[in-house]
Scaffold this active site. Structure first.
Site, mmCIF file in Angstrom:
data_model
loop_
_atom_site.group_PDB
_atom_site.id
_atom_site.type_symbol
_atom_site.label_atom_id
_atom_site.label_comp_id
_atom_site.label_asym_id
_atom_site.label_seq_id
_atom_site.Cartn_x
_atom_site.Cartn_y
_atom_site.Cartn_z
ATOM 1 N N ARG A 79 16.511 32.403 28.047
ATOM 2 C CA ARG A 79 15.263 32.385 27.279
ATOM 3 C C ARG A 79 14.135 33.139 27.957
ATOM 4 N NH1 ARG A 79 12.301 29.382 23.768
ATOM 5 N NH2 ARG A 79 10.491 29.385 25.097
ATOM 6 N N LYS A 82 13.234 30.233 41.230
ATOM 7 C CA LYS A 82 13.723 30.937 40.029
ATOM 8 C C LYS A 82 12.576 31.187 39.037
ATOM 9 C CE LYS A 82 15.743 28.551 36.547
ATOM 10 N NZ LYS A 82 15.115 28.856 35.248
ATOM 11 N N ASN A 83 11.780 30.146 38.779
ATOM 12 C CA ASN A 83 10.760 30.273 37.734
ATOM 13 C C ASN A 83 9.570 31.129 38.157
ATOM 14 O OD1 ASN A 83 12.341 28.809 36.069
ATOM 15 N ND2 ASN A 83 11.041 26.968 36.031
ATOM 16 N N ARG A 138 11.940 24.877 21.217
ATOM 17 C CA ARG A 138 11.314 25.846 22.128
ATOM 18 C C ARG A 138 10.935 27.175 21.461
ATOM 19 N NH1 ARG A 138 14.317 25.606 27.919
ATOM 20 N NH2 ARG A 138 12.302 26.244 28.690
ATOM 21 N N PRO A 139 9.942 27.150 20.590
ATOM 22 C CA PRO A 139 9.531 28.391 19.913
ATOM 23 C C PRO A 139 8.768 29.332 20.843
ATOM 24 C CG PRO A 139 8.081 26.580 19.316
ATOM 25 C CD PRO A 139 9.132 25.995 20.211
ATOM 26 N N VAL A 140 8.508 30.561 20.367
ATOM 27 C CA VAL A 140 7.714 31.515 21.165
ATOM 28 C C VAL A 140 6.484 31.976 20.379
ATOM 29 C CG1 VAL A 140 9.544 32.358 22.689
ATOM 30 C CG2 VAL A 140 9.235 33.426 20.453
ATOM 31 N N ASP A 141 6.091 31.165 19.377
ATOM 32 C CA ASP A 141 4.960 31.531 18.527
ATOM 33 C C ASP A 141 3.677 31.777 19.316
ATOM 34 O OD1 ASP A 141 5.379 28.708 18.978
ATOM 35 O OD2 ASP A 141 3.658 28.309 17.683
ATOM 36 N N LEU A 142 3.486 31.023 20.390
ATOM 37 C CA LEU A 142 2.229 31.159 21.143
ATOM 38 C C LEU A 142 2.181 32.479 21.915
ATOM 39 C CD1 LEU A 142 1.987 27.479 22.454
ATOM 40 C CD2 LEU A 142 0.887 28.465 20.425
ATOM 41 N N ARG A 145 22.896 28.774 37.034
ATOM 42 C CA ARG A 145 21.713 29.513 36.573
ATOM 43 C C ARG A 145 20.516 29.217 37.475
ATOM 44 N NH1 ARG A 145 19.861 27.640 31.399
ATOM 45 N NH2 ARG A 145 18.117 28.804 32.242
ATOM 46 N N ASP A 205 11.022 19.293 34.709
ATOM 47 C CA ASP A 205 12.242 19.799 35.365
ATOM 48 C C ASP A 205 12.764 18.853 36.455
ATOM 49 O OD1 ASP A 205 12.307 21.979 33.754
ATOM 50 O OD2 ASP A 205 11.607 23.431 35.231
ATOM 51 N N VAL A 259 7.071 16.702 27.408
ATOM 52 C CA VAL A 259 6.993 18.169 27.307
ATOM 53 C C VAL A 259 8.003 18.715 26.297
ATOM 54 C CG1 VAL A 259 7.135 20.356 28.572
ATOM 55 C CG2 VAL A 259 6.124 18.351 29.666
ATOM 56 N N CYS A 304 17.554 26.087 21.716
ATOM 57 C CA CYS A 304 18.317 25.878 22.934
ATOM 58 C C CYS A 304 18.536 24.394 23.088
ATOM 59 C CB CYS A 304 17.633 26.521 24.137
ATOM 60 S SG CYS A 304 16.692 25.415 25.130
HETATM 61 C C1 UD1 Z 1 8.981 26.863 31.631
HETATM 62 C C2 UD1 Z 1 10.056 26.783 32.703
HETATM 63 C C3 UD1 Z 1 10.935 25.556 32.479
HETATM 64 C C4 UD1 Z 1 10.066 24.297 32.372
HETATM 65 C C5 UD1 Z 1 8.946 24.482 31.354
HETATM 66 C C6 UD1 Z 1 7.965 23.328 31.336
HETATM 67 C C7 UD1 Z 1 10.410 29.117 33.282
HETATM 68 C C8 UD1 Z 1 11.308 30.285 33.259
HETATM 69 N N1 UD1 Z 1 10.833 28.001 32.650
HETATM 70 O O1 UD1 Z 1 9.648 27.017 30.388
HETATM 71 O O2 UD1 Z 1 11.841 25.448 33.572
HETATM 72 O O3 UD1 Z 1 10.884 23.216 31.945
HETATM 73 O O4 UD1 Z 1 8.199 25.680 31.651
HETATM 74 O O5 UD1 Z 1 7.439 23.120 32.603
HETATM 75 O O6 UD1 Z 1 9.357 29.147 33.886
HETATM 76 N N2 UD1 Z 1 5.891 25.849 23.065
HETATM 77 C C9 UD1 Z 1 5.539 26.154 21.773
HETATM 78 N N3 UD1 Z 1 5.346 27.475 21.429
HETATM 79 C C10 UD1 Z 1 5.484 28.489 22.332
HETATM 80 C C11 UD1 Z 1 5.831 28.169 23.659
HETATM 81 C C12 UD1 Z 1 6.025 26.829 24.001
HETATM 82 O O7 UD1 Z 1 5.423 25.268 20.935
HETATM 83 O O8 UD1 Z 1 5.294 29.657 21.969
HETATM 84 C C13 UD1 Z 1 6.120 24.424 23.448
HETATM 85 C C14 UD1 Z 1 7.558 24.135 23.870
HETATM 86 O O9 UD1 Z 1 8.397 23.870 22.764
HETATM 87 C C15 UD1 Z 1 7.391 22.944 24.776
HETATM 88 C C16 UD1 Z 1 6.029 23.199 25.434
HETATM 89 O O10 UD1 Z 1 5.379 24.160 24.631
HETATM 90 O O11 UD1 Z 1 7.348 21.758 24.044
HETATM 91 C C17 UD1 Z 1 6.091 23.701 26.871
HETATM 92 O O12 UD1 Z 1 7.001 24.775 26.957
HETATM 93 P P1 UD1 Z 1 6.777 26.007 27.954
HETATM 94 O O13 UD1 Z 1 5.805 25.651 29.002
HETATM 95 O O14 UD1 Z 1 6.496 27.236 27.123
HETATM 96 O O15 UD1 Z 1 8.223 26.168 28.596
HETATM 97 P P2 UD1 Z 1 8.821 27.521 29.113
HETATM 98 O O16 UD1 Z 1 7.720 28.410 29.540
HETATM 99 O O17 UD1 Z 1 9.832 28.028 28.147
#
Ligand code: UD1
Length: 421
Positions: A93, A22-23, A122-126, A400, A308, A330, A117
């Site tokens: 997401r 899936k990922n 789980r922000p998307v700032d990065l 899912r 996961d 994480v 969530c």
């Molecule tokens: C992906 C996987 C998910 C897995 C996770 C960690 C997919 C579709 N999902 O989720 O199954 O559990 O990797 O292996 O591939 N963070 C920030 N800012 C950002 C982005 C992330 O602070 O802009 C933080 C998150 O809150 C978290 C950490 O970074 O604490 C890691 O998250 P991330 O690797 O981004 O998870 P996803 O990519 O959403």
């Protein structure tokens, strides 16, 4: 709403095949938006999240053609709307993955903010900062991220992630393939799914090196062409069935998978007392009828132990011999399965991001509620080694991410069925 009814006590014994990841499938589907010809993706798992991505494409005017065995052909040239609406993004997401490809290829994108969530903020700032480093102008208005490429398109940049992010790395990697000049991503995620995405992009004509290390270098190209690409096997599905085998003192063989990307998980299963055998495309686990031993683990980005798989190992520890400590680094708030497992008689203490689990001989069946995807898998595993019936509610979470979970567990000898309330 569907539920899963499990009658515990059967040792798993048998062979099944593992689905596509899936990922990996989600970013690879998003990557098709970068091409200027049709791209065909094979070995897609039949899952809700995949259907959501296909529905999202439909909303944007791109009509994927679904073939046999969930092969999907996407021709992004018919795109009409550069918007990913909230009602789809809120259910998944990973919809954020279309942001990079759309702004890189079409110069503009509007993607709803995924919001909070169940497993933390789980922000998307990065993701946003990475695209800004490539020259995109980004505003957040009315709950939408609106991104516009500068005149002449995105520009290559050096971007270093403050925190390792899987989908963040994937978004910037995809955007960089069509940017002018060179992009270097530092502190990049090394997950096998990032490598799979990079291989697919290379098959489409992208110039990428360093995937699988913490520094990825991309030389932008003018255009990406069509390709045919098969998604890699799902390492988390593989790990989940192995843990289910270990918790039930059973024996399972999983085919069409790749044990080389599961090292941290396989080591922990061996520590728990499992005999693990591997071939190039299969892995088997045999507990020889023995109770597993509790293991200590700490989640961290790949190649360390995956977050996961944390909940599933917690379920195994709950019925194992001894005490195991589980540390989640994480995500914040990823222990919601603990409360439900306690309802089944599990002995678990939580202090901050640490859970201390003392195994009991057997859990007791109970009605429980799934709270997120991997938590629901852990409740199914707990139910497999519990006395009596366990009814798992809210299994839309499980649908899912796990293809035909009850059919696959039935093939391994479990007593599990889907009931409609
Ligand atoms: C992906 C996987 C998910 C897995 C996770 C960690 C997919 C579709 N999902 O989720 O199954 O559990 O990797 O292996 O591939 N963070 C920030 N800012 C950002 C982005 C992330 O602070 O802009 C933080 C998150 O809150 C978290 C950490 O970074 O604490 C890691 O998250 P991330 O690797 O981004 O998870 P996803 O990519 O959403």
């Amino acid at each position: 709403m569907d539920k899963l009814m499990i009658t515990g006590g059967n040792r798993l014994d048998g062979e099944i095949r593992i689905s596509g990841a899936k990922n990996s499938a989600l970013p690879i589907l998003a990557a098709t938006l970068l091409a200027d010809e049709a791209v065909t993706i094979c070995n897609l798992p039949h899952l809700h999240d995949i259907t959501t991505m296909i529905e999202l494409f439909g909303r944007m005017g791109v009509q994927p053609v679904v073939g046999d065995k969930l092969t999907v052909e996407v021709n992004p040239t018919s795109i009409t709307t550069l918007v990913a609406p909230y009602e789809l993004v809120k259910t998944m997401r990973a919809s954020i993955l279309v942001l990079g490809p759309m702004v890189a290829h079409f110069g503009y994108a509007e993607v709803a903010l995924p919001g909070g969530c169940a497993i933390g903020s789980r922000p998307v700032d990065l993701h946003i900062r990475g695209l800004e480093a490539m020259g995109a102008e980004i505003t957040v208005e009315g709950g939408y991220i609106k991104a516009r490429a500068p005149e002449g398109g995105l520009r290559g940049a050096h971007y270093s992630f403050d925190t390792i992010s899987v989908t963040g790395t994937e978004n910037i990697l995809m955007a960089a393939t069509l940017a002018k000049g060179q992009t270097v991503i530092s502190n990049a995620a090394r997950e096998p799914e990032v490598v799979d995405l990079a291989e697919c992009l290379i098959a489409m004509g992208a110039q990428i090196r360093g995937q699988g290390t913490d520094t990825i270098t991309i030389d932008g190209v003018e255009r990406l062409h069509g390709a045919r690409y098969a998604v890699m096997p799902d390492r988390i599905e593989t790990g989940t069935f192995l843990v289910a085998g270990a918790a039930t003192r059973g024996r399972v063989k999983l085919k069409d998978t790749d044990p080389s990307i599961l090292e941290a998980v396989l080591l922990k299963l061996e520590e728990a007392g499992a005999q693990i055998d591997t071939g190039k495309t299969w892995v088997s686990l045999d507990m020889k009828g023995n109770r597993p031993r509790a293991v200590n683990l700490r989640t961290a980005p790949y190649p360390a132990f995956p977050t996961d798989m944390q909940a599933q190992f917690m379920a195994m520890n709950a019925v194992a011999e001894g005490t195991g400590t589980v540390i989640e680094t994480v995500f914040e708030n990823r222990f919601m399965h603990v409360q439900e497992m306690r309802r089944m008689g599990a002995q678990i203490q939580v202090e901050g991001n640490t859970a201390i689990v003392t195994g009991v001989e057997k859990l007791k069946g109970a009605p429980v509620m799934a709270t997120d995807l991997r938590a629901s898998a852990s409740l199914v595993i707990a139910g497999l080694w519990a006395d009596g019936d366990t009814l798992v509610d809210r299994i839309y979470h499980i649908d899912r991410g796990y293809e035909c979970i009850e059919e696959k567990l039935q093939m391994l000898g479990a007593s599990i069925r889907r009931v409609s309330a």
